[in-house]
Design a protein around this motif. Sequence first.
Motif, PDB file in Angstrom:
ATOM      1  N   SER A  32       0.876  -1.154   0.000  1.00 43.58           N
ATOM      2  CA  SER A  32       0.000   0.000   0.000  1.00 43.58           C
ATOM      3  C   SER A  32       0.920   1.213   0.000  1.00 43.58           C
ATOM      4  O   SER A  32       1.991   1.186   0.594  1.00 43.58           O
ATOM      5  N   PHE A  33       0.499   2.252  -0.694  1.00 44.44           N
ATOM      6  CA  PHE A  33       1.345   3.426  -0.843  1.00 44.44           C
ATOM      7  C   PHE A  33       0.790   4.588  -0.042  1.00 44.44           C
ATOM      8  O   PHE A  33      -0.421   4.732   0.086  1.00 44.44           O
ATOM      9  N   GLU A  34       1.707   5.383   0.502  1.00 46.75           N
ATOM     10  CA  GLU A  34       1.351   6.596   1.235  1.00 46.75           C
ATOM     11  C   GLU A  34       2.245   7.719   0.745  1.00 46.75           C
ATOM     12  O   GLU A  34       3.311   7.480   0.182  1.00 46.75           O
ATOM     13  N   LYS A  35       1.828   8.944   1.004  1.00 47.37           N
ATOM     14  CA  LYS A  35       2.633  10.118   0.657  1.00 47.37           C
ATOM     15  C   LYS A  35       3.580  10.436   1.801  1.00 47.37           C
ATOM     16  O   LYS A  35       3.249  10.293   2.972  1.00 47.37           O
ATOM     17  N   LEU A  36       4.769  10.880   1.449  1.00 44.13           N
ATOM     18  CA  LEU A  36       5.775  11.344   2.402  1.00 44.13           C
ATOM     19  C   LEU A  36       6.401  12.576   1.761  1.00 44.13           C
ATOM     20  O   LEU A  36       6.682  12.566   0.556  1.00 44.13           O
ATOM     21  N   THR A  37       6.604  13.627   2.539  1.00 43.57           N
ATOM     22  CA  THR A  37       7.176  14.860   2.012  1.00 43.57           C
ATOM     23  C   THR A  37       8.446  15.202   2.772  1.00 43.57           C
ATOM     24  O   THR A  37       8.494  15.081   3.996  1.00 43.57           O
ATOM     25  N   ILE A  38       9.460  15.640   2.037  1.00 37.51           N
ATOM     26  CA  ILE A  38      10.697  16.125   2.641  1.00 37.51           C
ATOM     27  C   ILE A  38      10.802  17.609   2.348  1.00 37.51           C
ATOM     28  O   ILE A  38      10.744  18.028   1.177  1.00 37.51           O
ATOM     29  N   GLU A  39      10.919  18.400   3.412  1.00 39.78           N
ATOM     30  CA  GLU A  39      11.088  19.853   3.278  1.00 39.78           C
ATOM     31  C   GLU A  39      12.568  20.142   3.098  1.00 39.78           C
ATOM     32  O   GLU A  39      13.363  19.940   4.015  1.00 39.78           O
ATOM     33  N   THR A  40      12.949  20.572   1.902  1.00 42.41           N
ATOM     34  CA  THR A  40      14.349  20.899   1.597  1.00 42.41           C
ATOM     35  C   THR A  40      14.494  22.405   1.433  1.00 42.41           C
ATOM     36  O   THR A  40      13.495  23.137   1.364  1.00 42.41           O
ATOM     37  N   ARG A  41      15.722  22.875   1.318  1.00 44.78           N
ATOM     38  CA  ARG A  41      15.957  24.304   1.068  1.00 44.78           C
ATOM     39  C   ARG A  41      15.323  24.746  -0.241  1.00 44.78           C
ATOM     40  O   ARG A  41      14.902  25.876  -0.387  1.00 44.78           O
ATOM     41  N   GLY A  42      15.243  23.827  -1.198  1.00 44.87           N
ATOM     42  CA  GLY A  42      14.656  24.141  -2.499  1.00 44.87           C
ATOM     43  C   GLY A  42      13.150  23.992  -2.541  1.00 44.87           C
ATOM     44  O   GLY A  42      12.539  24.229  -3.575  1.00 44.87           O
ATOM     45  N   GLY A  43      12.543  23.574  -1.442  1.00 45.77           N
ATOM     46  CA  GLY A  43      11.102  23.385  -1.396  1.00 45.77           C
ATOM     47  C   GLY A  43      10.739  21.951  -1.088  1.00 45.77           C
ATOM     48  O   GLY A  43      11.598  21.072  -1.003  1.00 45.77           O
ATOM     49  N   PRO A  44       9.446  21.691  -0.934  1.00 41.52           N
ATOM     50  CA  PRO A  44       9.000  20.340  -0.569  1.00 41.52           C
ATOM     51  C   PRO A  44       9.108  19.362  -1.739  1.00 41.52           C
ATOM     52  O   PRO A  44       8.879  19.722  -2.889  1.00 41.52           O
ATOM     53  N   ILE A  45       9.458  18.110  -1.406  1.00 40.82           N
ATOM     54  CA  ILE A  45       9.525  17.023  -2.383  1.00 40.82           C
ATOM     55  C   ILE A  45       8.653  15.899  -1.841  1.00 40.82           C
ATOM     56  O   ILE A  45       8.828  15.461  -0.702  1.00 40.82           O
ATOM     57  N   THR A  46       7.720  15.426  -2.661  1.00 42.41           N
ATOM     58  CA  THR A  46       6.790  14.378  -2.232  1.00 42.41           C
ATOM     59  C   THR A  46       7.120  13.063  -2.906  1.00 42.41           C
ATOM     60  O   THR A  46       7.429  13.020  -4.097  1.00 42.41           O
ATOM     61  N   MET A  63      14.419  -5.985  -1.610  1.00 38.84           N
ATOM     62  CA  MET A  63      15.142  -7.105  -2.216  1.00 38.84           C
ATOM     63  C   MET A  63      14.443  -7.578  -3.483  1.00 38.84           C
ATOM     64  O   MET A  63      13.214  -7.551  -3.560  1.00 38.84           O
ATOM     65  N   TYR A  64      15.231  -8.013  -4.425  1.00 40.65           N
ATOM     66  CA  TYR A  64      14.785  -8.632  -5.678  1.00 40.65           C
ATOM     67  C   TYR A  64      14.112  -7.664  -6.652  1.00 40.65           C
ATOM     68  O   TYR A  64      13.704  -8.074  -7.718  1.00 40.65           O
ATOM     69  N   ARG A  65      14.011  -6.394  -6.308  1.00 39.02           N
ATOM     70  CA  ARG A  65      13.433  -5.421  -7.235  1.00 39.02           C
ATOM     71  C   ARG A  65      14.499  -5.022  -8.258  1.00 39.02           C
ATOM     72  O   ARG A  65      15.671  -4.916  -7.931  1.00 39.02           O
ATOM     73  N   THR A  66      14.049  -4.773  -9.465  1.00 42.60           N
ATOM     74  CA  THR A  66      14.983  -4.367 -10.513  1.00 42.60           C
ATOM     75  C   THR A  66      14.826  -2.898 -10.882  1.00 42.60           C
ATOM     76  O   THR A  66      15.606  -2.379 -11.678  1.00 42.60           O
ATOM     77  N   GLU A  67      13.833  -2.244 -10.305  1.00 45.03           N
ATOM     78  CA  GLU A  67      13.651  -0.816 -10.546  1.00 45.03           C
ATOM     79  C   GLU A  67      12.857  -0.197  -9.408  1.00 45.03           C
ATOM     80  O   GLU A  67      12.171  -0.893  -8.654  1.00 45.03           O
ATOM     81  N   LEU A  68      12.994   1.113  -9.296  1.00 47.84           N
ATOM     82  CA  LEU A  68      12.261   1.886  -8.302  1.00 47.84           C
ATOM     83  C   LEU A  68      11.943   3.224  -8.955  1.00 47.84           C
ATOM     84  O   LEU A  68      12.839   3.884  -9.487  1.00 47.84           O
ATOM     85  N   ALA A  69      10.690   3.608  -8.946  1.00 49.85           N
ATOM     86  CA  ALA A  69      10.272   4.863  -9.572  1.00 49.85           C
ATOM     87  C   ALA A  69      11.024   6.046  -8.967  1.00 49.85           C
ATOM     88  O   ALA A  69      11.349   6.026  -7.779  1.00 49.85           O
ATOM     89  N   PRO A  70      11.287   7.085  -9.758  1.00 48.50           N
ATOM     90  CA  PRO A  70      11.993   8.261  -9.244  1.00 48.50           C
ATOM     91  C   PRO A  70      11.291   8.925  -8.060  1.00 48.50           C
ATOM     92  O   PRO A  70      11.941   9.543  -7.229  1.00 48.50           O
ATOM     93  N   THR A  71       9.981   8.786  -7.966  1.00 46.84           N
ATOM     94  CA  THR A  71       9.241   9.356  -6.837  1.00 46.84           C
ATOM     95  C   THR A  71       8.783   8.271  -5.865  1.00 46.84           C
ATOM     96  O   THR A  71       7.955   8.527  -4.999  1.00 46.84           O
ATOM     97  N   GLY A  72       9.341   7.063  -5.994  1.00 48.12           N
ATOM     98  CA  GLY A  72       8.982   5.956  -5.121  1.00 48.12           C
ATOM     99  C   GLY A  72       9.998   5.770  -4.018  1.00 48.12           C
ATOM    100  O   GLY A  72      11.080   6.359  -4.028  1.00 48.12           O
TER     101      GLY A  72
END
Length: 157
Positions: A32-46, A63-72
Motif C-alpha cells: 500500500s502506498f502513502e505520501k511522504l514529504t521532505i522539506e528541503t531548502r529548495g522546497g517540498p519534495i513528495t 530485495m529482488y526489485r529491478t527498478e524503483l520509480a523516481p518518486t517511489g
Amino acid sequence: MRPGFPAYLRALGAALLLLAGLATAQQAGAASFEKLTIETRGGPITFDIELALTPAERAKGLMYRTELAPTGGMLFDFGVDQPVYMWMKNTYIPLDMVFIRADGRIARIAENTTPLSTATIESGGPVRAVLELAGGTARARGIVAGDKVSHRLFVAR
C-alpha cells in the motif's frame, strides 16, 4: 468461461476470480502506498512510499526489485529511536538510505549504496526510520541531513 454461459454464471465466475486475486495479493504482501514529504531548502519534495512495518517486511525490504520509480521509496519503521544497521544483500539496484529521527529530522544519508553487498550500512546514531530511495535521488533533489520529513510516523517535538 464460454460466451454461451448464462450471464449470472459469468458474473459469478468473474467475482470468484476477483476474490482469488485479492487473496493472492494479500498473501504476497501487496504494497500500500502513502505520501511522504521532505522539506528541503529548495522546497517540498513528495514521494509515494511503501511501508515496511513488520519484521518480515523490514527483512525483505526492496530485495529482488529491478527498478524503483523516481518518486517511489520504502519507509522502514523501527518504532523507537535506536541504532540501525542495513545491508544490500539481494538488492539489485543502488539506493540512497535516509536515516530519520523520531521528530522527522534526517540524521544521515548513505548515498548510492552498492547492490548485492553484505557490508553494513550504519545509521550513525539512534533513528526511528529509514527511507530508501532510488540511488542518486538525495543529491539530485537536494536532500540533506537536517531536512524535515513529514509523514504520520513522525511527531514534532
